[in-house]
Write an enzyme that holds these catalytic residues in place. Sequence first.
Site, mmCIF file in Angstrom:
data_model
loop_
_atom_site.group_PDB
_atom_site.id
_atom_site.type_symbol
_atom_site.label_atom_id
_atom_site.label_comp_id
_atom_site.label_asym_id
_atom_site.label_seq_id
_atom_site.Cartn_x
_atom_site.Cartn_y
_atom_site.Cartn_z
ATOM 1 N N HIS A 54 12.249 -60.434 78.114
ATOM 2 C CA HIS A 54 13.116 -60.803 76.995
ATOM 3 C C HIS A 54 13.738 -62.170 77.238
ATOM 4 C CE1 HIS A 54 15.787 -58.751 79.840
ATOM 5 N NE2 HIS A 54 16.850 -59.172 79.197
ATOM 6 N N HIS A 56 16.812 -63.437 77.536
ATOM 7 C CA HIS A 56 18.050 -63.729 78.254
ATOM 8 C C HIS A 56 17.770 -64.646 79.450
ATOM 9 C CE1 HIS A 56 20.235 -59.923 76.561
ATOM 10 N NE2 HIS A 56 20.187 -60.923 75.705
ATOM 11 N N ASP A 58 18.719 -64.943 82.457
ATOM 12 C CA ASP A 58 18.478 -64.441 83.809
ATOM 13 C C ASP A 58 17.101 -63.791 83.945
ATOM 14 O OD1 ASP A 58 19.536 -62.440 82.102
ATOM 15 O OD2 ASP A 58 20.182 -61.216 83.790
ATOM 16 N N HIS A 59 16.298 -63.853 82.891
ATOM 17 C CA HIS A 59 14.914 -63.390 82.933
ATOM 18 C C HIS A 59 13.929 -64.508 82.568
ATOM 19 C CE1 HIS A 59 15.946 -59.033 83.282
ATOM 20 N NE2 HIS A 59 17.081 -59.502 82.778
ATOM 21 N N HIS A 110 17.674 -53.527 73.498
ATOM 22 C CA HIS A 110 18.502 -54.432 74.305
ATOM 23 C C HIS A 110 18.461 -55.820 73.683
ATOM 24 C CE1 HIS A 110 20.536 -55.933 77.839
ATOM 25 N NE2 HIS A 110 19.613 -56.879 77.958
ATOM 26 N N ASP A 134 15.205 -54.951 80.920
ATOM 27 C CA ASP A 134 16.514 -54.333 80.736
ATOM 28 C C ASP A 134 16.459 -53.170 79.752
ATOM 29 O OD1 ASP A 134 17.390 -56.194 82.510
ATOM 30 O OD2 ASP A 134 18.730 -57.246 81.130
ATOM 31 N N HIS A 173 17.089 -55.232 87.152
ATOM 32 C CA HIS A 173 18.348 -55.395 87.892
ATOM 33 C C HIS A 173 18.523 -54.288 88.924
ATOM 34 C CE1 HIS A 173 20.321 -58.504 85.313
ATOM 35 N NE2 HIS A 173 19.555 -57.962 84.369
#
Length: 280
Positions: A54, A56, A58-59, A110, A134, A173
């Site tokens: 996705h 975001h 941090d990905h 998400h 996530d 995570h």
Amino acid sequence: MKVKVISILEDNYMYLVIGEQSHTAIAVDPAVPHRLLEIVRREGLSLTAVLTTHHHWDHAHGNEALVKEVPGLRVYGGDDRINALTDKVANGQELKFNSINVRCLFTPCHTSGHMCYFVWEDDCTDAPAVFTGDTLFVAGCGQFFEGTAEQMHHNLTKVLGVLPHETKVFCGHEYTIKNLKFALKVEPENEKVKEMLSWARARDDEDKPTVPSTLMEEFEYNPFLRLSEEGVQKFTGKTDPIEVLRVLRKEKDNFKKPKELLPPQAMLAIQWGLLGASSR
């Protein structure tokens, strides 16, 4: 097929899926690109593709740097917001990278464009793997930022839940201890939850990851996959599976011990999108 687990940032994981005969590799959510490339070079691998669950940061943050560093690198994902996306994929679409096969599984909730990836290797006796970003965590699931309980229920029961039970689950995570603490609150008599929490704490003491789990294991201790269990229904006061899931997620959103609360500055940073901790 070998999966290399790489811990990054505060609690994220990125992965390298390695074809052991071809020495080629696929990266999953490589948010720290230079560390990934160091590993690729050290192990003598050829990086052929990036799978992004996705958009975001941090990905997906590392995609642009990787595309610049690796000529011809393809970046796959299900959302136009993903950095450096070259190939937008659809639900059920299958990709092949030498002996490695990938089936794209659309799991919106998400984020509206979230994609999981089911991966297996030709002529390999190893269990298949699913990279869940996530959507599904060890003992938990992601927040419903851009979707509904109905969507997450479909994701968990009709998309991920029907994969072979031996499938290894590689999530985005390291939230396992917090998730299991919540699972114990939901089902205080669940011996598997108690056993797993003790194991996860020992792993944390040794600074080792708790991934992967297996889908079979998740059905034993993950409350978000145990919606028809009496204890889970009693905790939520609901019996309809979607309503059980809705209440569970709301309770999990509010489940933080005082010592776990972040300082006001960090909370503001999360709200402004500067930190990635909000996918719990």
